[in-house]
Design a protein around this motif. Structure first.
Motif, short mmCIF file in Angstrom:
data_model
loop_
_atom_site.label_atom_id
_atom_site.label_comp_id
_atom_site.label_asym_id
_atom_site.label_seq_id
_atom_site.Cartn_x
_atom_site.Cartn_y
_atom_site.Cartn_z
N ALA A 1 32.11 49.66 45.48
CA ALA A 1 32.93 49.04 46.52
C ALA A 1 32.44 49.40 47.92
N GLU B 1 42.63 46.57 39.22
CA GLU B 1 41.79 47.20 38.20
C GLU B 1 41.77 48.72 38.39
N LEU C 1 40.59 44.06 42.81
CA LEU C 1 39.93 45.37 42.70
C LEU C 1 40.98 46.48 42.70
N GLU D 1 39.92 38.97 45.93
CA GLU D 1 38.95 39.90 45.37
C GLU D 1 39.37 41.35 45.62
N GLN D 2 39.84 41.64 46.83
CA GLN D 2 40.25 43.00 47.16
C GLN D 2 41.52 43.40 46.39
#
Length: 228
Positions: free
Chosen positions: A123, A173, A170, A166-167
């Motif tokens: 990241a 997850e 992330l 997307e952030q």
């Protein structure tokens, strides 16, 4: 409407994660103790008066209201005993490291630390400078989540909804794999180690906040998909 709601959720979560990061990273200084004692916790527990969150903030507030010249030393001793591992009971410690709770060996610097390090690296995130502390410390994991919240806010400001999703994905997850997977076990053990009402309150507000994270993350993903 969706983007405004997202902005408010991300801003609030970033603030919480930054606050929790500071509480777990080290014992508070005298200046920090005095500042917290003047903090109005009403907004933080608004609408949740009969909850674990409210109970935790009440513990912190009531402890700090009775602060004296020995408060900083008392908190430092409590932090050191529990979170720096000077207390040992039945061969166990309550240090806030993922490896200690997820690796079967019960030792630090194990595979969970390596997994977290790779997550940060992929990241492109650097945390709190060059410190001799394993990357799977809870404070670092909270800081990582705060950084991802701030990045998502930046994407919203740029009207980049795909980047924001997307952030958030992330975060989702990382939360499942590296926070929710062990915090419950840590919290239960740490409650048996801390001695001050202040740190019992810290554990309670953390537990309460994290219990709502999965729903918050799912809601943000849904809002982003509708707004796209």
């Amino acid at each position: 409407m969706e983007t405004q709601e997202l902005r408010e959720m991300l801003t609030a979560r970033s603030s919480y994660y930054h606050m929790l990061k500071n509480l777990y990273f080290r014992a508070p200084s005298q200046e920090e103790i005095d500042a917290m004692a003047q903090t109005d916790f009403t907004e933080l527990r608004a609408g949740k008066e009969e909850s674990l969150l409210a109970e935790g903030f009440d513990d912190i507030f009531r402890y700090l209201r009775k602060r004296n010249t020995g408060t900083r030393q008392e908190l430092s001793a409590d932090y050191t005993g529990a979170f720096l591992g000077t207390k040992v009971r039945d061969g166990k410690q309550a240090m806030p490291y993922e490896s200690l709770f997820r690796d079967k060996s019960g030792l630090l610097m194990r595979e969970p630390r390596n997994e977290v390090y790779q997550f940060y690296k992929q990241a492109n995130v650097m945390l709190m400078g060059d410190l001799n502390i394993p990357e799977d410390h809870l404070a670092f994991e909270f800081e990582f989540m705060a950084i991802l919240c701030d990045r998502a806010l930046g994407c919203l400001a740029a009207e980049d909804l795909d980047g924001c999703l997307e952030q958030v994905s992330l975060q989702s997850e990382f939360f499942d794999e590296h926070i929710a997977s062990w915090f419950g076990d840590f919290c239960e053990r740490a409650m048996g180690f801390v001695e001050t009402r202040f740190y019992r309150g810290v554990l309670k507000i953390t537990q309460a906040f994290l219990e709502g994270e999965r729903d918050a993350l799912d809601e943000m993903c849904s809002l982003l998909k509708r707004a796209a």
